[in-house]
Design an enzyme around this catalytic site. Structure first.
Site, mmCIF file in Angstrom:
data_model
loop_
_atom_site.group_PDB
_atom_site.id
_atom_site.type_symbol
_atom_site.label_atom_id
_atom_site.label_comp_id
_atom_site.label_asym_id
_atom_site.label_seq_id
_atom_site.Cartn_x
_atom_site.Cartn_y
_atom_site.Cartn_z
ATOM 1 N N ASP A 348 32.727 48.388 39.969
ATOM 2 C CA ASP A 348 33.346 48.461 41.275
ATOM 3 C C ASP A 348 34.623 49.281 41.081
ATOM 4 O O ASP A 348 35.196 49.300 40.008
ATOM 5 C CB ASP A 348 33.677 47.047 41.745
ATOM 6 N N ASP A 544 35.532 42.460 40.652
ATOM 7 C CA ASP A 544 36.626 41.496 40.658
ATOM 8 C C ASP A 544 36.182 40.087 41.041
ATOM 9 O O ASP A 544 36.962 39.154 41.011
ATOM 10 C CB ASP A 544 37.771 41.967 41.551
ATOM 11 N N ASP A 548 32.787 40.920 45.322
ATOM 12 C CA ASP A 548 31.571 41.423 44.695
ATOM 13 C C ASP A 548 30.596 40.339 44.295
ATOM 14 O O ASP A 548 29.626 40.610 43.590
ATOM 15 C CB ASP A 548 31.942 42.226 43.440
#
Lengths: 649, 71
Positions: A348, A544, A548
């Site tokens: 991410d 994180d 997510d």
């Protein structure tokens, strides 16, 4: 659970118990051994035949039925309740051997009674050594339990009073002098210092702390006095969470151990049957009752379910202990097995590759800059998005007073809207402007320019007319590039996923060394992208853990980044306590090393039993030698797991 | 559904752990049991109506002692 310094752990109690039995047993067994060996090896009889048997029976009695009573009782109980265990084998082996001594008076069989106490003594010795090795295997995790502070000095009025850690309440002001342990999680209220957080995050460099900084309990204050306001206590602290994670990981299984578990379940009854069959066979072939009994006893005591059962948990224990020390928390045993199949690592962007703290770098507007920022920040202050926070922070820096917003609405993945002083304000990406048929042509070139620098650009419109754009940059973490390079060197395919547009995303990705980018992804679509990538190979997702979670769950190995004092516990198979991408490389190394150890251990345990049991059946091993071999095999497995510490991760 | 954590004393071998798993699984209201030999802990998934004394008894029956129960 509270652990005081004086409390003896179960491990230590276990160790002391075996040690006591071991010493007492050998006091009796050494004379037995001397009597037996001088007879067998040198033909020198200290006593006459009958007297010798009586002396050995007397000396062996306490070894088996007093010091070894727990083993005998457990073993016999196991046989009668059909909950067979390791002890059942030892109990049968020793009791049968002991009985031969008594039966020898009636001339039925040869005397094996000396063997009985020797088996028990070696069994006890083996258990003692094994308990030391097991204690060593769990030392890192035990250290974690003892890491917490015992006392805290809290401020009451102008007085400092020392209290037990359990008496600290949220909101208490705690005084921490240089060199002292910070008692619990909190926020710095007054003072400046650097803090050594290595014991929690594995980060070796001290972290600077000033008013407003978060601090973690159990870390060490270095050089200044800190006044800390307690924000989390007891079970809610960062340390308590880490301990919980590590402990719970021990309650998960690594798939490869399934076969070993199945075998362990039926192991003891199977050995009992094999032993009986061996006895019958030998009796039939040799017509020698004594010899057949001896061989049957060897079969009973050589079989070692322990090596099989300990192979996986010990290695997992050592692995997760080393991990915890380095800020890598393995939550699920399965992850270390899956990790070696992973080919693609998806990152991410925000908060994982970048610091997640975007700052406003550019403002281009047709109206007065202060007025422009005021409108933008007023609308954004209601939103939680990192970009919104960056804009609000900028306004704060410039001491701009914000106006009231009505009809605020988040346009997911696109921006925000609301009414300020009766005018409809829209802030967001180009998609949002296109959807609302707002023309931003005038700024097109500038937007492209900012995006090429890796800056996320938002367009601000008032009453459907564009008044300006804001460029926000989120710097990448210092070690991101190095970590990604390392992963490429290990032949992993890396992918960055983000809600940003293609150009911004590519600019950030190239700074981090990532070639492949999936841009324009709405938060809820990340999971779908993971599914798509999984068609090409096993995927690890690094995020994180807050936004997510679904993607972390969907991926084959979810690696959640802990940031600051927040730790994403529920999502992710592996949690990194410090936010650095270096942790991803370490987590991969650790998983592979641990899994390698598990495989070695399982191989050894299977190999041992497959070789040793037939040898015993063939009658090539004396029962005492068989027992020594058994004890050695389980010690080997645990010691081998301890060798994992030598691996550099 | 909730999770309880037991601290168990007296386990010293792999078959001990599997015996406890087998015994506790038979208690009504218990869905899943994993025993960790290394940490002397048992993690038990239970229904809300489970009787904790029953679990303790089951552990006792196969020869071990529950020294601590945490929810």
């Amino acid at each position: 659970m509270e652990h005081s310094e004086h409390e003896i752990s179960i491990e230590e109690r276990e160790m002391n118990k075996w040690k006591k039995r071991l010493i007492l047993s050998w006091i009796f067994v050494i004379p037995v051994a001397i009597i037996m060996l001088s007879d067998r090896l040198f033909g020198f009889k200290i006593f006459q035949e009958g007297t010798m048997t009586i002396v050995i029976l007397i000396l062996s009695f306490p070894v088996i039925f007093i010091f070894g009573w727990e083993t005998i009782r457990q073993g016999i109980k196991g046989i009668f309740t059909f909950y067979f265990n390791m002890d059942s084998l030892i109990a049968l082996g020793t009791i049968i051997a002991y009985l031969t001594g008594i039966l020898s008076f009636f001339g039925i069989v040869q005397d094996y009674s000396g063997v009985s106490s020797m088996i028990m003594a070696f069994f006890t010795t083996g258990k003692y050594i094994e308990s030391i090795a097991r204690g060593k295997a769990s030392q890192e995790v035990r250290k974690l339990l003892q890491l917490g502070a015992k006392k805290a000095r809290i401020l009451q009025g102008n007085k400092e009073i020392e209290v037990e850690i359990s008496e600290v309440k949220i909101g208490d002001i705690i005084v921490v002098r240089p060199g002292e342990k910070i008692p619990t999680d909190g926020i710095v209220f007054k003072g400046e210092s650097s803090v050594d957080e290595s014991m929690i995050t594995g980060e070796s460099m001290p972290i600077e702390k000033a008013k407003g900084s978060n601090v973690i309990g159990a870390t060490i204050n270095q050089d200044g006095v800190l006044y800390i306001k307690a924000t989390k206590i007891g079970k809610d602290t960062f340390l308590a969470h880490i301990i919980k994670l590590v402990e719970e990981a021990q309650g998960t299984k690594v798939p490869i151990q399934k076969l070993a578990d199945k075998i362990t379940n039926i192991f003891v009854p199977t050995i009992l049957i094999i032993s009986i069959l061996t006895f019958i066979d030998w009796l039939y072939i040799s017509k020698d009752v004594s010899k057949s009994i001896g061989i049957a006893i060897s079969v009973l005591v050589i079989a070692c379910p322990c090596a099989l059962g300990l192979a996986t948990p010990t290695a997992l224990m050592v692995g997760s202990g080393i991990g915890a020390k380095n800020g890598i928390l393995i939550r699920k045993g399965e992850a270390i097995q899956t990790m070696k199949e992973v080919k693609i690592i998806v990152f991410d962007k925000t908060g994982t590759i970048t610091k997640g703290m975007p700052e406003v770098t550019d403002m281009i507007s047709t109206i007065n800059e202060k007025e422009f920022l005021k409108i933008a920040a007023s609308l954004e202050k209601v939103s939680e998005h990192p970009i919104s926070r960056a804009i609000v922070n900028k306004a704060k820096e410039e001491n701009i007073k914000l106006s009231e917003v009505k009809k605020f609405k988040v346009e997911r993945g696109r921006g925000v809207r609301g009414d300020i002083q009766g005018k409809n304000v829209l802030i967001g990406n180009k998609k949002l402007m296109d959807e609302n048929k707002i023309n931003y042509k005038k700024y097109e070139d500038k937007i492209i320019e900012l995006e090429a620098q890796g800056k996320t650009t938002v367009v601000v419109s008032i009453s459907k007319k564009v008044v300006g754009i804001i460029g926000v940059a989120d710097a990448i973490k210092e070690d991101s590039l190095k970590a990604i390079k390392e992963l490429h060197r290990k032949n992993y395919r890396t992918v960055m996923i983000t809600g940003d547009n293609e150009r911004t995303a590519k600019a950030i990705a190239s700074q981090a060394g990532i070639n492949e980018v999936i841009a324009n992804v709405l938060p809820e679509e990340k999971e779908k992208k993971v599914i798509e990538l999984q068609k090409e190979g096993m995927v690890a997702f690094v995020g994180d853990g807050i936004n997510d979670a679904p993607a972390l769950k969907q991926s084959n190995v979810g690696i959640a980044m802990g940031t600051g004092t927040d730790i994403a516990i529920e999502a992710g198979d592996i949690v990194l306590a410090n936010g650095s991408l270096k942790g991803v490389v370490s987590a991969i190394n650790l998983s592979k090393a641990t899994f390698g150890k598990i495989k070695q251990n399982l191989f050894w345990a299977f190999f041992y039993n497959v070789i040793a049991i037939p040898l015993a059946i063939l009658g090539t091993l004396n029962p005492v030698i068989a027992e020594i071999a058994m004890a050695t095999s389980s010690i080997t497995v645990v010691s081998n797991a301890n060798l994992l510490r030598r691996k550099k991760i | 559904m909730k999770k309880i954590k037991l601290t168990i004393e007296g386990m010293h071998c792999a078959s001990c752990a599997s015996n406890i798993e087998r015994a506790v699984k038979k208690v009504s209201g218990v869905n899943e049991v994993v025993v960790s030999l290394m940490t002397n802990k048992a993690f038990v998934d239970v229904d809300d109506k489970v009787n904790k004394e029953e679990i303790k008894k089951a552990v006792g029956k196969v020869g071990y002692k529950v020294v601590d129960v945490e929810e």
